[in-house]
Design a protein around this motif. Structure first.
Motif, short mmCIF file in Angstrom:
data_model
loop_
_atom_site.label_atom_id
_atom_site.label_comp_id
_atom_site.label_asym_id
_atom_site.label_seq_id
_atom_site.Cartn_x
_atom_site.Cartn_y
_atom_site.Cartn_z
N LEU A 72 0.73 -1.47 -0.44
CA LEU A 72 0.31 0.13 0.10
C LEU A 72 0.48 1.08 0.13
O LEU A 72 0.45 2.11 -0.70
CB LEU A 72 -0.98 0.00 1.12
CG LEU A 72 -1.79 1.09 1.33
CD1 LEU A 72 -2.49 0.84 0.32
CD2 LEU A 72 -2.65 0.57 2.76
N GLY B 206 2.11 2.26 -3.67
CA GLY B 206 1.27 2.59 -4.28
C GLY B 206 1.21 1.71 -5.56
O GLY B 206 -0.36 1.18 -6.59
N SER C 77 -2.60 -1.06 -4.89
CA SER C 77 -3.77 -1.56 -4.66
C SER C 77 -4.73 -2.54 -5.33
O SER C 77 -4.99 -2.24 -6.81
CB SER C 77 -4.82 0.12 -4.66
OG SER C 77 -3.95 0.90 -3.52
N TRP D 170 -9.63 3.14 -3.36
CA TRP D 170 -8.53 3.03 -4.03
C TRP D 170 -7.38 3.93 -4.51
O TRP D 170 -6.29 4.35 -4.87
CB TRP D 170 -7.86 1.96 -4.39
CG TRP D 170 -8.89 0.24 -3.45
CD1 TRP D 170 -9.19 -0.49 -3.63
CD2 TRP D 170 -8.03 0.49 -2.18
NE1 TRP D 170 -9.86 -1.60 -2.87
CE2 TRP D 170 -8.70 -1.18 -1.79
CE3 TRP D 170 -7.01 0.57 -1.94
CZ2 TRP D 170 -8.86 -1.15 -0.44
CZ3 TRP D 170 -6.62 0.12 -0.41
CH2 TRP D 170 -7.45 -0.99 0.39
N THR E 261 -5.81 6.36 -2.76
CA THR E 261 -4.67 6.60 -2.26
C THR E 261 -3.49 6.82 -3.23
O THR E 261 -2.77 6.33 -2.57
CB THR E 261 -4.40 5.52 -2.25
OG1 THR E 261 -4.25 4.44 -3.01
CG2 THR E 261 -5.84 4.81 -0.36
N PRO F 170 -2.18 5.59 -5.88
CA PRO F 170 -2.01 4.36 -6.62
C PRO F 170 -0.99 4.44 -7.58
O PRO F 170 -1.16 5.12 -8.95
CB PRO F 170 -2.36 3.22 -6.77
CG PRO F 170 -3.94 3.80 -7.03
CD PRO F 170 -4.18 4.91 -6.45
N LEU G 176 -2.91 -0.55 -9.81
CA LEU G 176 -3.89 -0.77 -9.50
C LEU G 176 -4.31 -2.47 -10.22
O LEU G 176 -4.28 -1.97 -11.10
CB LEU G 176 -5.55 0.25 -10.23
CG LEU G 176 -6.31 -0.23 -8.96
CD1 LEU G 176 -6.43 0.11 -7.93
CD2 LEU G 176 -7.54 0.93 -9.99
#
Length: 526
Positions: free
Chosen positions: A338, A341, A343, A421, A424, A426, A429
């Protein structure tokens, strides 16, 4: 059909409904004496429901179950066992603390005149039962002291020892070593020789073609095909399971978003030789910024397990995950992924995704709270701005951000998870069946969003059982089979026909469009 071929177990137009779902839709199935009958289909096809109907765990809402030609109405699994129907499930379902002998004869223990268990007779009967199936184990030892594979064989021996006429095996080799698999195959052949019928459920095509006489393919709760397995090559079997007509696939050609995603630079994600006993065997996948990499394969091929291994949710025996050139630390791997980066949008949004008791706002903000905090405090205004932005961007339809998430449609719940998500920020993904269970309109919106994210430079790993979705949405497709990489397709190779060919065992570089209907090869590669 002669009397000797009359079905020993039969479903005659069986239907089964659950709230909002027609799990079985007038399914007919016939198991002949002494035959090994494969029951196959993807997730949601109805295999588990049909097995539970046969074993008395479910009562059908329509149609009939017949044993030896006589209609039956099982009120419980005990009724089914008394009728001679036994099942061996993936989960062993025995008593770990008891001895092997007690597990084998549980409820049927020989007793002395005083009513106590006669241990010498118990042990002798258990040893005879195991020996008859070619299984070696100390019948006095606690079941838990044995390996998982031997425990599975004990469960099979128990199923056979209750005067079974039918044995249903649900993914019986999922936890077995190669030597134990060969022992299991010997047991199945011994059952056939004794005239005991077997329903064999497995996603492993090699096993089906080695063992099974006939096959029934279920798709979306209906029978898609039934007949001799020898009459179907692997490619045709896969097309029946996936619901793709080979001629139709070839006629439609390639309708991909090829070239729409501009992948650039070194891989943002490199999963190298991920290995987990009985699950993954040296799986490698790379994803570059702005690239959508599809992960294909049949149910049980290792797609979901690969995604979970990448984010640290599945412990590994070997292999590493590298993000932007830096290996993820093995200690607290989920947190490490996490922070790097990476998710994951899970396949089962209800069990592993949304938090039903919370609002849309709270579900979206959940994963981003550490990023939004300042000195341990989170600004409510910052959360409100972030949630409003993602609800607008993803077009989430809700009465307000404070509406309970379980009140939303399936498509909007999926968008809430995506928003969580994406909040965050990322680098990669992982999307596991992102459009399963949502309506056509929401599906199109989610697919368009995935393309938009890739154009913005996000690396995407897309898992989908929908071949059309996988092919049209991916720049490359990595195909898994039995926990290994069976092949990789790129550019113009990414077609439904080619994906099915690799699943079936053909080498993509040796297969031309003209020979797409021919039987596949046997080689494993990766």
């Amino acid at each position: 059909m002669g009397a000797q071929d009359a079905p020993v177990l039969e479903a005659d137009g069986v239907s089964k409904r659950f709230p909002g779902v027609l799990a079985l839709d007038e399914v007919s199935f016939a198991l002949r004496p002494g035959e090994v009958h494969a029951l196959v289909g993807e997730n949601g096809a109805g295999k588990s429901t049909l097995i539970k109907v046969f074993t008395g765990a479910h009562r059908p809402d329509g149609g009939r179950v017949l044993v030896g030609g006589e209609p039956v109405a099982f009120g419980s699994p005990l009724d089914a066992r008394r009728a001679g129907i036994s099942a061996v499930h993936q989960e062993v379902g025995l008593v770990p603390a008891m001895s092997v002998a007690r597990n084998l004869l549980l409820g049927r223990e020989p007793r002395t005149r005083l009513g106590v268990i006669d241990l010498p007779r118990l042990h002798a009967a258990a040893e005879e039962t195991l020996a008859g199936l070619g299984v070696r184990a100390d019948v006095r030892a606690p079941l838990r002291s044995l390996g998982v594979g031997t425990q599975q064989m004990v469960a099979l021996a128990r199923a056979v020892s209750v005067d079974a006429r039918v044995v249903i095996m649900d993914e019986p080799t999922s936890s077995l070593e190669p030597r134990e698999v060969e022992t299991l195959f010997g047991v199945v052949r011994e059952l056939r020789a004794r005239g005991i019928s077997t329903v064999y459920v497995s996603h492993r095509l090699d096993e089906l073609y080695r063992l099974c006489d006939r096959v029934t393919v279920l798709r979306d709760g209906r029978v898609a095909h039934t007949g001799p397995l020898a009459d179907l090559d692997r490619l045709r079997l896969i097309s029946l399971m996936l619901g793709r007509d080979l001629a139709d696939v070839r006629a439609r050609g390639v309708t991909r978003f090829s070239g729409e995603h501009e992948a650039a630079g070194p891989p943002v994600l490199r999963a190298h030789r991920l290995t987990r006993r009985h699950v993954l065997d040296g799986v490698s996948v790379t994803v570059r910024p702005g690239e959508v990499v599809g992960l294909g394969g049949l149910l049980g091929a290792g797609r979901t397990e690969t995604a979970k291994a990448i984010v640290g949710a599945l412990p590994l025996d070997d292999g590493e995950v590298v993000v932007d050139g830096t290996p993820l630390r093995r200690r607290r791997p989920v947190a490490a992924a996490l922070r790097a980066g990476v998710s994951l949008l899970p396949e089962d949004r209800k069990a592993e995704g949304i938090v039903p008791g919370l609002s849309v706002r709270e579900n979206i903000a959940l994963a981003a709270l550490p990023r939004l905090a300042r000195a341990g405090l989170v600004s409510e205004a910052r959360i409100d701005r972030m949630v409003a932005e993602f609800m607008r961007r993803l077009r989430i339809k809700a009465a307000s951000p404070h509406q309970r998430v379980e009140e939303l449609s399936g498509g909007n719940q999926q968008k809430v998870l995506l928003a969580r998500w994406l909040a965050t920020d990322p680098r990669v993904l992982l999307l596991d069946e992102p459009t399963r269970g949502i309506d056509v309109g929401a599906k199109a919106e989610v697919q368009a969003l995935i393309d938009e994210l890739a154009r913005d430079g996000l690396g995407v790993l897309l898992i989908s059982a929908d071949l059309e979705e996988l092919v049209e949405g991916s720049d490359r497709v990595v195909v898994l089979r039995d926990g290994t990489v069976a092949g990789e397709l790129d550019g113009d190779e990414v077609t439904e026909d080619r994906v099915m060919a690799v699943i079936a065992g053909d080498r993509p570089d040796e297969r031309s469009d003209e020979r797409s209907g021919e039987g596949p090869g046997e080689e494993r590669h990766g």
